[in-house]
Design a protein around this motif. Sequence first.
Motif, PDB file in Angstrom:
ATOM      1  N   MET A   1      55.909  47.973  22.501  1.00 16.66           N
ATOM      2  CA  MET A   1      54.676  47.297  22.897  1.00 16.66           C
ATOM      3  C   MET A   1      53.740  47.278  21.706  1.00 16.66           C
ATOM      4  O   MET A   1      53.453  48.321  21.110  1.00 16.66           O
TER       5      MET A   1
ATOM      6  N   LYS B   1      42.287  53.074  20.467  1.00 16.39           N
ATOM      7  CA  LYS B   1      43.487  53.575  21.117  1.00 16.39           C
ATOM      8  C   LYS B   1      44.378  54.385  20.186  1.00 16.39           C
ATOM      9  O   LYS B   1      45.074  55.308  20.618  1.00 16.39           O
TER      10      LYS B   1
ATOM     11  N   TYR C   1      58.085  50.750  24.484  1.00 18.91           N
ATOM     12  CA  TYR C   1      57.827  50.047  25.734  1.00 18.91           C
ATOM     13  C   TYR C   1      58.582  50.750  26.858  1.00 18.91           C
ATOM     14  O   TYR C   1      59.820  50.816  26.859  1.00 18.91           O
TER      15      TYR C   1
ATOM     16  N   ALA D   1      49.385  38.934  18.900  1.00 16.28           N
ATOM     17  CA  ALA D   1      48.561  40.024  19.431  1.00 16.28           C
ATOM     18  C   ALA D   1      47.407  40.339  18.489  1.00 16.28           C
ATOM     19  O   ALA D   1      46.273  40.574  18.933  1.00 16.28           O
TER      20      ALA D   1
ATOM     21  N   HIS E   1      49.108  41.730  32.721  1.00 13.49           N
ATOM     22  CA  HIS E   1      48.346  42.965  32.501  1.00 13.49           C
ATOM     23  C   HIS E   1      47.005  42.975  33.231  1.00 13.49           C
ATOM     24  O   HIS E   1      46.190  43.866  33.003  1.00 13.49           O
TER      25      HIS E   1
ATOM     26  N   SER F   1      43.365  40.046  19.113  1.00 11.10           N
ATOM     27  CA  SER F   1      42.480  41.182  18.862  1.00 11.10           C
ATOM     28  C   SER F   1      41.282  40.773  18.016  1.00 11.10           C
ATOM     29  O   SER F   1      40.144  41.160  18.289  1.00 11.10           O
TER      30      SER F   1
ATOM     31  N   MET G   1      47.970  42.312  23.490  1.00 10.57           N
ATOM     32  CA  MET G   1      49.172  43.065  23.867  1.00 10.57           C
ATOM     33  C   MET G   1      50.377  42.135  23.929  1.00 10.57           C
ATOM     34  O   MET G   1      50.315  41.067  24.531  1.00 10.57           O
TER      35      MET G   1
ATOM     36  N   LYS H   1      49.995  46.686  20.458  1.00 10.71           N
ATOM     37  CA  LYS H   1      48.691  46.742  21.113  1.00 10.71           C
ATOM     38  C   LYS H   1      47.550  46.728  20.103  1.00 10.71           C
ATOM     39  O   LYS H   1      47.656  47.314  19.027  1.00 10.71           O
TER      40      LYS H   1
END
Length: 447
Positions: free
Chosen positions: A156, A116, A202, A184, A235, A188, A168, A158
């Motif tokens: 946010m 990402k 955000y 988070a 989510h 991951s 997230m 991520k």
Amino acid sequence: MFRKILIANRGEIAVRIIRACREMGIATVAVYSEADREALHTQLADEAVCIGPAAATDSYLNMEQILSACIATKADAIHPGFGFLSENSRFVEMCEKCNITFIGPTAEMMDKMGNKSQARLTMIEAGVPVVPGTKEPVYDAKRGAAMAEDIGYPVMIKASFGGGGKGMRIAFGPDDFEENFQVAQLESVRGFGDNTMYIEKYVQEPRHIEFQIMADKFGNVVQFGERDCSIQRNHQKMIEESPSVALTPELRRRMGDAAVRAAKAVHYESAGTIEFLLDKDKNFYFMEMNTRIQVEHPVTEMVSGVDLMKEMIRVAAGEPLSVKQEDIHLQGHAMECRINAEDPAHHFRPCPGVIEAIHLPGGNGVRIDTAAYNGYEIPPFYDSMIAKVIVHGRTRQEAIDKMRSTLGELIIDGVTTNVDFQYEILDNEDFQAGEITTDFIPMHFNL
């Protein structure tokens, strides 16, 4: 065209792929874990091969076993569906080395959009709007906190290789940043084997708008309109619909053009979804690209009249797209409810068990994708989704009315489901008025 396709998946998506292959005259191979020996996809396929114990890591994520099954049955392609290995570039590379066609994008394309952080940079270069955020990977909470100050709270956090709502967290200020970053990042590492994070502004009270695209090996890219996926819990999408009441024709055109531009920026091939956040001022921002077919693809099929699964298979076989952009005209309104074996009254606790009786409604404009049947035992090892109810009407209100009627006829005895909770959403005045954001469920329901 392919002679035989192995489906590296289970449940309703495996059944969906098998049906598309049957209509195209392509033989199919199902793979299954020991827990799925009696699953519907194993009974519908021309051949079925057991690939390991119940745990997904020992079966549906076991690349060597899946490739061995493909070679043993002399299948010339693998369709991954969604989830499991569908976005695993290492698996794609292994398929290429074995001279097996992976029905999806190349490993290089997958890596470009699956990371990402890298995807954000690619979109910036392509002129696609992105949410303000970090331009480099973040590995340390303290450095991340300094970056968050520059971006401006709330932010946010991520996972770069995340998905499905994992990895997230939202930080509303410096006091809760470090804890949320570490949680988070741990998710991951556990879920994706990677600790690379990134941070972005955000966007508050946004809609989640995604565009379905399809691209062939000749540089042609077509977008099939948008889906509004704003009704989510943690989510995870619950209700999806097309088109979105929030988009004007002009905004739809601009977002669709941006989606095509995004796909062309990485020379994309196959089915994919460009996901955007749309703020209350109608500004849209690229969020991520899913390099696979998605759970909610039937919604787009209902309004576009295009069989995306067949198109995906044709493209992988080297054929050009069968449609052009000017051929796509969205008709009416479609809506999908995900039916899960879970208990909303107890924090949506999964509810595996035996389906003692099931009745699946039908009728004009009603489609149900499922792998469930009378006596089927829902195993506790996988996702809790057991069916997708999709309806199509001339207007959004007609689609809502048809969905309520269809859910009222749906019977699934023996396990607890979220059907009643879906009813509550459909009956909500704000939902009926189209006043929805990704915060809809926490705002309207005390869960």
